[in-house]
Design a protein around this motif. Sequence first.
Motif, PDB file in Angstrom:
ATOM      1  N   HIS A  49      -7.374 -44.138  45.985  1.00 13.37           N
ATOM      2  CA  HIS A  49      -6.059 -44.411  46.555  1.00 13.37           C
ATOM      3  C   HIS A  49      -5.196 -43.168  46.531  1.00 13.37           C
TER       4      HIS A  49
ATOM      5  N   HIS B 183      -1.261 -42.143  47.333  1.00 13.04           N
ATOM      6  CA  HIS B 183       0.064 -42.580  47.746  1.00 13.04           C
ATOM      7  C   HIS B 183       1.016 -41.402  47.834  1.00 13.04           C
TER       8      HIS B 183
ATOM      9  N   GLU C 113       4.116 -39.388  49.796  1.00 12.85           N
ATOM     10  CA  GLU C 113       5.396 -39.963  50.217  1.00 12.85           C
ATOM     11  C   GLU C 113       5.327 -40.555  51.627  1.00 12.85           C
ATOM     12  N   HIS C 114       4.611 -39.860  52.522  1.00 12.90           N
ATOM     13  CA  HIS C 114       4.597 -40.322  53.907  1.00 12.90           C
ATOM     14  C   HIS C 114       3.293 -40.975  54.320  1.00 12.90           C
ATOM     15  N   ASP C 115       2.195 -40.533  53.762  1.00 13.69           N
ATOM     16  CA  ASP C 115       0.907 -41.070  54.175  1.00 13.69           C
ATOM     17  C   ASP C 115       0.294 -41.890  53.047  1.00 13.69           C
ATOM     18  N   HIS C 116      -0.253 -43.016  53.430  1.00 14.48           N
ATOM     19  CA  HIS C 116      -0.981 -43.825  52.470  1.00 14.48           C
ATOM     20  C   HIS C 116      -2.411 -43.896  52.957  1.00 14.48           C
ATOM     21  N   THR C 117      -3.319 -43.369  52.195  1.00 15.98           N
ATOM     22  CA  THR C 117      -4.703 -43.437  52.644  1.00 15.98           C
ATOM     23  C   THR C 117      -5.521 -44.247  51.667  1.00 15.98           C
ATOM     24  N   HIS C 118      -6.556 -44.846  52.187  1.00 19.89           N
ATOM     25  CA  HIS C 118      -7.383 -45.725  51.391  1.00 19.89           C
ATOM     26  C   HIS C 118      -8.826 -45.425  51.754  1.00 19.89           C
ATOM     27  N   HIS C 119      -9.599 -44.961  50.803  1.00 22.85           N
ATOM     28  CA  HIS C 119     -10.956 -44.528  51.132  1.00 22.85           C
ATOM     29  C   HIS C 119     -12.008 -45.397  50.481  1.00 22.85           C
ATOM     30  N   HIS C 120     -12.842 -46.005  51.301  1.00 16.83           N
ATOM     31  CA  HIS C 120     -14.058 -46.624  50.767  1.00 16.83           C
ATOM     32  C   HIS C 120     -15.168 -45.573  50.764  1.00 16.83           C
TER      33      HIS C 120
END
Lengths: 114, 283
Positions: free
Chosen positions: B46, B48, B50-57
């Motif tokens: 994960h 987090h 400030e501007h981008d939220h990325t979620h990597h499987h």
Amino acid sequence: MHELSIAMSIVEIAEDYALRGNAGKVLEMDIEVGDMSGVVIDALEFALQEAVRNTRCEQATWKIIQVHPVARCPACGWEGAIDSPFTPCPDCGEYGLEIIRGKELQLKSLVVDT
Amino acid sequence: MCDTCGCGQPGDEVIIRKPGEHNHAYVHDGVKHNHSHDHSHSGEEHTHAEHDHTHHHHPDHTHGAREIVVEENILQKNDLLAEHNRGFFEAKGMVTLNLVSSPGSGKTTLLEKTISALNNRFTFAVIEGDQQTMNDANRINATGAPVVQINTGNGCHLDASMINSAVMHLDVPDKSFLMIENVGNLVCPALFDLGEAFRVVIISVTEGDDKPVKYPTMFQTADLCLINKTDLLPYVDFDVEKAKEYAHRINPQISFISLSAQTGEGMDEWFTWLEEKMVTGTD
């Protein structure tokens, strides 16, 4: 918890585009979320983890592009970034700022396998 | 897919029915969703910022990948269906109101009193939204108006496709008022257009007068604000003018009617508002 409905709509749109583009799996989703869209990003991310299960998006990563609000004052024409649209215009003091950016809720693009 | 919660688990199914009728389950477009409740994050990363939220499987998937530009509004399906509903309502000369509020603001009492007072002059049909029970539909049924109850299960709002299904169960005559009592919730229903002509937000004086600034999205999207339970004003710390000022800050176009559905005080003004809408249509 309307974020689950939103997450499922994202997956539905992504699957639809992947299918029409003759793609197998969705690898990445770029999602634009405005601060004024009424969606809580953490809740949306939590919901996405559930919504992608057993779909073409199951292995997809996602990027959430947060859009900060920009408003215009209908009284004096001032335009600029704001923290909240419910505060008076910093220039003339009138209430009723119009939000011109920050309400976005859009699936921007996908990366799919060929 | 299910526009409510998407979940196919027992207790989560949306049910639409009339008083005294058997269950009519809401159709989920034939798509089933399997939900296990394993929220393990092991092996996932994960970020987090400030501007981008990325979620990597899977962090690496560049081979054979291509981009598809989508640029589609996520609520588009609901919005299109809401427009479809709106066209249907307008063609029948109906005036449709979406009544939104916190739980316990007095929506159902307001509807009971309104229908009883005006049903010799206008026809009414009602769609009731609640997570569970037929209680509200049974109360409306006693007024003689046709009513359908939508039980959303775990869902927190009504959406356009539920209204579309519910209207199929109601034989709404032309030139009627269709009153949609949304799920008591000042947050989620704000995002979902049902195809209504007017959105009416109800606050009661037993709530705080700062409700408009606490839940701005709902007040921003409403056409009319009813301030209910004014008979209790002597006993509570609620400043009507302050509440109006807060709501005006958020939505300078919103209008107000103060009333007490219980005692009838101020109800004439509400009845006049309704009558005007039936005469002028949805303009």
